[in-house]
Design a protein around this motif. Structure first.
Motif, short mmCIF file in Angstrom:
data_model
loop_
_atom_site.label_atom_id
_atom_site.label_comp_id
_atom_site.label_asym_id
_atom_site.label_seq_id
_atom_site.Cartn_x
_atom_site.Cartn_y
_atom_site.Cartn_z
N GLY A 536 0.79 -1.22 0.00
CA GLY A 536 0.00 0.00 0.00
C GLY A 536 0.81 1.27 0.00
O GLY A 536 0.25 2.36 -0.13
N ALA A 537 2.14 1.16 0.15
CA ALA A 537 2.99 2.36 0.13
C ALA A 537 3.06 2.94 -1.26
O ALA A 537 2.87 2.25 -2.27
CB ALA A 537 4.39 2.01 0.63
N TYR A 538 3.35 4.24 -1.34
CA TYR A 538 3.40 4.92 -2.64
C TYR A 538 4.51 4.34 -3.51
O TYR A 538 4.32 4.12 -4.69
CB TYR A 538 3.62 6.41 -2.42
N ASN A 539 5.69 4.08 -2.92
CA ASN A 539 6.78 3.44 -3.65
C ASN A 539 7.15 2.12 -2.99
O ASN A 539 6.74 1.08 -3.43
CB ASN A 539 8.00 4.38 -3.72
N VAL A 540 7.96 2.19 -1.92
CA VAL A 540 8.39 1.00 -1.21
C VAL A 540 8.06 1.20 0.26
O VAL A 540 8.38 2.25 0.84
CB VAL A 540 9.90 0.75 -1.38
N GLY A 541 7.42 0.22 0.87
CA GLY A 541 7.04 0.33 2.27
C GLY A 541 7.19 -0.98 3.00
O GLY A 541 7.12 -2.06 2.41
N TYR A 542 7.44 -0.89 4.31
CA TYR A 542 7.57 -2.05 5.17
C TYR A 542 6.82 -1.79 6.47
O TYR A 542 6.70 -0.64 6.91
CB TYR A 542 9.03 -2.36 5.49
N THR A 543 6.33 -2.85 7.08
CA THR A 543 5.69 -2.76 8.40
C THR A 543 6.29 -3.82 9.31
O THR A 543 6.76 -4.87 8.86
CB THR A 543 4.17 -2.98 8.31
N LYS A 544 6.26 -3.53 10.61
CA LYS A 544 6.76 -4.46 11.61
C LYS A 544 5.96 -4.27 12.88
O LYS A 544 5.85 -3.15 13.39
CB LYS A 544 8.25 -4.22 11.88
#
Length: 791
Positions: A536-544
């Motif tokens: 869902g990030a605009y470019n590159v995203g991470y969640t933790k």
């Protein structure tokens, strides 16, 4: 009087020096005692009246500084006519020591080199004292310079004891600075200038340091040396603000605790370790649960009293909350070194008159701004939090820093690229941004101190809280998620839902974002440290997901991921720059003793999600049967989006079925929305090709590759111009998940979807045909070159 403080936490600025001093002084005492015992032992091997007896001549050797015992023994004996009675001490020594003993080799050696054992002890003690003083000064200077980045050289732990008059002086310093901080906050409320805060506090800290020097000066007898030494100390105190800030920080740390709730125990990962090391975190208290508006506080003595009040309305800007979010913030918090440096940073990013949405902060940094940024980085790099972050990055991660630590932090957080705001401004202060309709909105703004100061000067209005699980969230005062309005550079910006931690220190927020950036430098490194890709990030995203003080949060990190921007200045060569970092509250941590954790918010594996989500899709009205292909596709869609709970999966599924084409077209017809107007104009050429494939009876998911190739070849579309028009026609939005996934969900919902799937695909196509066959779009569809929009 001595006041014991067995667990007094001391910053590394003083603690190693105090321990080194105690060690050296203990070593000096042991050396003196050893030398005295050695002297007694050596004297015991000679005659009582001699210092050393010479075996060759039998004559008495001259005493060479024989020390106390040697002086007693070397006194002349009384004559025959004199007093014959000796003292009690002399008679005991005569009985204890032998009369004649042959000297040993040690006696001969000491006699030959002329060593005075007592003088040797004095020399060892003097050298130990001098080395202690130089050691303390060295550690003090190194901490001021911030040379020990990871704390491995100077770090220490433990407490110590202090004379009680230290506490009285520290209390006076604390009270004076707190009163001045409260007055500075009132002046800031009247003028709106951040300089009112940090100039007043720095002036009060300097005066407190000078008063402390004057009080210490009175304990020393009057002399020219005293005046020279204290004159130099006063000049040093006036010339540097760091000494005064360190003195106040020391006074603040020995005040009675207010229940900040610092975590204890072993850290499960680096984020938990940073949370434990955050010594500057403030105590926060909300109101007790129950009915009524002004309920009593859980902890009235907390540093921060938080008043979340009532929920906000998502669709309107009605001020549901009648009072500010922050009921009280202890003024002395603003005088802490890192907090004060952050307030000075706020002056750097004040909006200029010529600012617009594309560039909310204009120009390069001047000398004042660069000095403020350097001072902030200098303060935070000396904290235990940032030292732990540096140690983790350099010794645990496969990362090689290409420049100094401060330069790395500056490039990561403060460097402006392409005329856009730096990521520090976006996260800590907030900046101008645009939604899909082209309306200006508040971007970022994830720092509690900035929001509190904006509330004080009347430029931020809290509208109410917004939570998915308000029952659990209102019991956790450490995090706030809500809606607010912010007056910025002539704009009235709306933050539909913004969240930030409450009471955390600036260094903790900087350290956690820095560690997250380097841990996600590559997909492999991110997976190794528990980060999950976020499509869902605009470019590159991470969640933790992490647990802090028995509360679960989802840490989110976004980066641009554009390898074309890679250059010599990049921090990590194979990935892009940091663009955002924030957190989302999930709920209380699950434990064996707590069986009331909501099933919707429980963290699930992909297998558990596949088994549980279909039942909720049917209950929620998205699907008709649990064993349908639509449920299978929704599970695959949710897992691909990185969903870790049932609530997250239901949220992304509902968003996939949203349809806002009519809102987008209405915004394009209204003056003041140039971007959405340009997108709708560009979409008109795509409408005939999309309708042609629909009327041919083909599935759009199968015809999509052919449609994209035709747009590339006939209309020369590339990049966003290739996908945005089709996405706008099918969803009413300009960005989102891949078109193939959306089309598969929409096609399955035609046959197996429930009432909550929204507008069906054939109804969407009918609406597209209706909208774009009516003025002003019909003229363009028949070959007109321009579109005449009417309001």
């Amino acid at each position: 009087a001595v006041a014991p403080l067995p667990t007094l936490p001391m910053r590394p600025l003083l603690r190693p020096g105090l321990q080194a001093a105690l060690t050296c002084w203990a070593a000096t005492w042991v050396a003196l005692s050893t030398c005295e015992r050695l002297e007694r032992l050596l004297r015991a091997r000679g005659a009582p009246g001699n210092c050393f007896a010479s075996p060759a001549s039998g004559r008495r050797a001259p005493s060479r500084g024989a020390g106390t015992l040697g002086a007693l023994r070397s006194r002349p004996r009384p004559s025959a006519g004199g007093p014959l009675r000796r003292s009690y001490r002399q008679r005991r020594l005569s009985k204890r020591l032998p009369r004649r003993v042959a000297p040993s080799a040690i006696d001969d050696y000491l006699d030959a080199v002329g060593v005075d054992s007592f003088g040797l002890g004095i020399l060892v003690g003097a050298l130990g004292t001098v080395s202690t003083i130089f050691g303390i000064l060295f550690i003090f200077v190194q901490n001021l310079r911030g040379g020990d980045l990871d704390g491995s050289k100077l770090g220490s732990s433990g407490g110590f004891v202090m004379p009680s008059f230290f506490f009285q002086g520290a209390q006076d310093i604390f009270s004076n600075v707190r009163n001045e901080a409260a007055q500075s906050t009132r002046r800031f409320k009247e003028t709106g200038r951040f300089a009112e805060i940090y100039t007043g506090i720095e002036r009060s800290q300097e005066m407190a340091l000078l008063r402390s020097l004057d009080a210490l000066r009175e304990f020393i007898p009057r002399s020219a040396t005293r005046e020279i030494v204290f004159g130099m100390l006063r000049r040093a105190a006036v010339s540097s603000s760091r000494l005064a800030a360190a003195l106040y920080d020391f006074a603040l740390r020995i005040q009675p605790a207010t229940g900040a709730g610092n975590s204890t125990g072993n850290a499960a990962d680096i984020l938990t370790e940073l949370w434990v090391l955050d010594e500057a975190r403030c105590a926060v208290s909300g109101r007790r649960p129950g009915e009524g508006g002004r309920r009593p506080w859980v902890n009235p003595d907390a540093d921060i009293l938080l008043d979340e009040q009532v929920p906000a309305l998502r669709k309107t800007l009605a001020e549901c909350a009648k009072r500010p979010l922050f009921a009280r913030v202890a003024p002395e918090l603003l005088a802490r070194p890192t907090y004060l440096a952050l307030v000075r940073i706020f002056d750097v990013f004040q909006p200029a008159e010529s600012c617009d949405i594309e560039n909310s902060t204009c120009g390069d940094y001047n000398s004042f701004e660069a000095a403020a940024i350097d001072e902030f980085l200098e303060q935070v790099t000396r904290t235990a939090v940032m030292r732990s972050a540096f140690r983790h990055i350099t010794k645990t991660l496969p990362v090689v820093l290409k420049s100094s630590w401060k330069d790395v932090l500056f490039k990561l957080w403060f460097q402006r690229r392409g005329g856009k705001p730096c990521v520090f401004e976006h996260i800590y202060l907030g900046n101008l941004a645009e939604d899909i309709t082209g309306q200006p909105i508040a971007g970022g703004f994830h720092n509690w101190l900035k929001f509190y100061l904006e509330e004080v000067r009347g430029t931020a209005t809290y509208l109410g809280y917004l939570y998915n699980n308000p029952t659990d969230a209102l019991g956790n005062s450490r995090f706030v998620s809500g809606k607010f309005v912010w007056d910025y550079a002539g704009f009235k910006l709306v933050k539909d839902q913004g969240g930030f931690f409450i009471g955390t220190s600036p260094e903790w927020q900087l350290a956690s974002g820095t560690v997250a950036y380097f841990e996600t430098s590559t997909p492999e490194c991110a997976a190794q440290h528990g980060w999950v890709p976020w499509p869902g990030a605009y470019n590159v995203g991470y969640t933790k997901d992490t647990t802090l003080d028995n509360e679960r949060y989802r840490m989110v990190l976004c980066r641009d991921g554009d390898e074309s921007n890679a250059g010599a200045e990049d921090l990590v060569a194979d990935t892009g720059h940091l663009t955002s970092s924030y957190a989302v509250y999930l709920g209380p941590a699950a434990s064996p003793e707590d069986a009331d954790t909501s099933e919707l918010d429980r963290i699930c594996t992909s297998v558990e999600l596949a088994s549980q989500l279909p039942r909720w899709l049917v209950t929620d009205g998205v699907a008709l049967r649990e064993d349908s292909r639509l449920c299978e596709e929704c599970v695959r869609f949710s897992v691909a989006r990185g969903c870790r709970s049932i609530r997250d999966a239901l949220k992304v599924t509902r968003e996939a079925f949203a349809f806002d084409l009519e809102d987008a077209v209405a915004a394009a017809k209204t003056p003041g929305y140039p971007r959405i107007r340009a997108l709708v104009e560009d979409t008109i050429e795509v409408v005939p090709l999309l309708l042609e494939r629909w009327e041919a009876g083909r599935r759009l998911s199968e015809a999509l590759p052919e449609l994209l190739n035709q747009l590339r070849e006939e209309q020369g579309r590339r990049g966003q111009r290739l996908h945005q028009p089709i996405r706008l026609l099918l969803t009413g939005r300009a960005d989102g998940v891949p078109l193939v996934d959306i089309l598969q969900l929409l096609e399955l919902a035609e046959k197996e979807g429930g009432d909550e799937t929204g507008v069906l695909l054939h109804d969407r196509i009918s609406l597209v045909r209706e909208v774009f066959n009516s003025p002003p779009f019909a003229r363009a569809a028949t070959g007109a070159s321009t579109v005449a929009f009417v309001s």
